[in-house]
Write an enzyme that holds these catalytic residues in place. Structure first.
Site, PDB file in Angstrom:
ATOM      1  N   GLU A   1       0.954  -1.016   0.172  1.00  0.00           N
ATOM      2  CA  GLU A   1       0.416   0.229   0.019  1.00  0.00           C
ATOM      3  C   GLU A   1       1.513   1.088   0.134  1.00  0.00           C
ATOM      4  O   GLU A   1       1.564   1.991   0.530  1.00  0.00           O
ATOM      5  CB  GLU A   1      -0.800   0.278   0.992  1.00  0.00           C
ATOM      6  CG  GLU A   1      -1.965  -1.067   1.334  1.00  0.00           C
ATOM      7  CD  GLU A   1      -2.922  -0.629   1.920  1.00  0.00           C
ATOM      8  OE1 GLU A   1      -3.205   0.050   3.487  1.00  0.00           O
ATOM      9  OE2 GLU A   1      -3.704  -1.732   2.380  1.00  0.00           O
TER      10      GLU A   1
ATOM     11  N   GLU B   1      -5.170   9.889   9.854  1.00  0.00           N
ATOM     12  CA  GLU B   1      -3.894   9.429  10.144  1.00  0.00           C
ATOM     13  C   GLU B   1      -3.407   9.778  11.399  1.00  0.00           C
ATOM     14  O   GLU B   1      -4.108  10.953  11.530  1.00  0.00           O
ATOM     15  CB  GLU B   1      -2.867   9.852   8.635  1.00  0.00           C
ATOM     16  CG  GLU B   1      -3.752   9.227   7.294  1.00  0.00           C
ATOM     17  CD  GLU B   1      -3.336   8.117   7.204  1.00  0.00           C
ATOM     18  OE1 GLU B   1      -3.027   7.020   7.669  1.00  0.00           O
ATOM     19  OE2 GLU B   1      -3.656   7.450   5.951  1.00  0.00           O
TER      20      GLU B   1
END
Length: 267
Positions: A49, A60
């Site tokens: 990824e 995040e």
């Protein structure tokens, strides 16, 4: 069958699980990304990824958000990320690559333009974190027309009906978030993850890969005992930060060591 589906089917036939590392493209340096991808594959990575740098990576935690900031400081654009994948493909025609990012850069490029360029570069799948299922139908059709798998996040708080809707749009695999919060947060509750995966398996036959909170070989092994694969991000991005001033060889060795330990733990 797509490259992602083929690789995961082969693993399942062998009774093995997928190890899916995540790094941010261009972090800590533009010329480090492709060597890091090859090193991780050599140490056991199944799928890569590749994070597309974005100024507001809302899913995040601080560690990966800083990775996005470093990559943006290196002026890494979506087109440069695609160029990295094309370079990777020159010597690795096998390992699937998934671009994980946010909708804004793709919308700015245009879904059709992006999908065509991504497919030509050798991208296999797209995970657009902030593209809700209600708005994903048309982009998904464009991605699929260019043979790109569409991977979606399902969180512990996603209600059943919404999970069914998300899974109906997904292909390749499903990214199951292990815990409430952002990347790098909390400790894993394997029993809770196993229970959640059992629910999702009632709605889809797609492989279920779990991310968030996987920090070492022990936690990767625990996730692999209940899931089809483990997605590992923050620990690798943190290693990128710690080795930002090192040579590419030393940086590659650091990430390769982490992936190698996790891969061996799977066995």
């Amino acid at each position: 069958m797509s490259r992602i589906a083929g690789v995961l089917a082969d693993l399942k036939a062998q009774g093995k699980k997928a190890l899916i590392p995540y790094i941010v493209a261009g972090d800590p340096a533009i010329d480090a990304t492709v060597p890091l991808m090859h090193k991780m594959v050599a140490q056991g990575a199944t799928i890569i990824e590749l994070g597309v740098p974005f100024s507001d990576p809302m899913a995040e935690g601080p560690t990966i958000a800083l990775g996005h900031e470093r990559a943006l400081a290196n002026k890494v654009s979506l087109r440069k990320v695609l160029a990295m994948v094309a370079e990777f493909r020159q010597s690795d025609p096998i390992t699937p690559v998934v671009l994980m990012g946010y909708a804004n850069p793709v919308e700015r490029m245009g879904y059709e333009t992006f999908a065509k360029a991504a497919s030509e570069a050798g991208v296999d799948g797209v995970l657009t974190v902030d593209l809700p299922p209600e708005e994903a139908v048309e982009p998904n059709a464009i991605f699929k027309a260019h043979e790109l798998d569409t991977i979606f996040l399902v969180s512990p708080t996603t209600e059943d009906e919404r999970a069914k809707s998300i899974l109906s749009l997904a292909s390749g695999y499903v990214y199951c978030v292990s815990l409430k919060g952002v990347t790098g947060a909390g400790n894993l509750d394997i029993a809770a993850v196993a229970e959640r995966l059992a629910q999702l398996r009632e709605y889809s036959d797609l492989p279920l890969c779990v991310g968030f909170g996987i920090k070492d070989a022990e936690s990767a092994k625990a996730i692999a005992s209940v899931a089809d694969g483990a997605v590992v991000g923050s620990v690798l991005v943190n290693a990128c930060a710690q080795h930002a001033g090192s040579s590419i060889e030393d940086l590659s060795d650091a990430l390769g060591h982490i992936i190698g330990e996790m891969h061996r733990a799977f066995d």
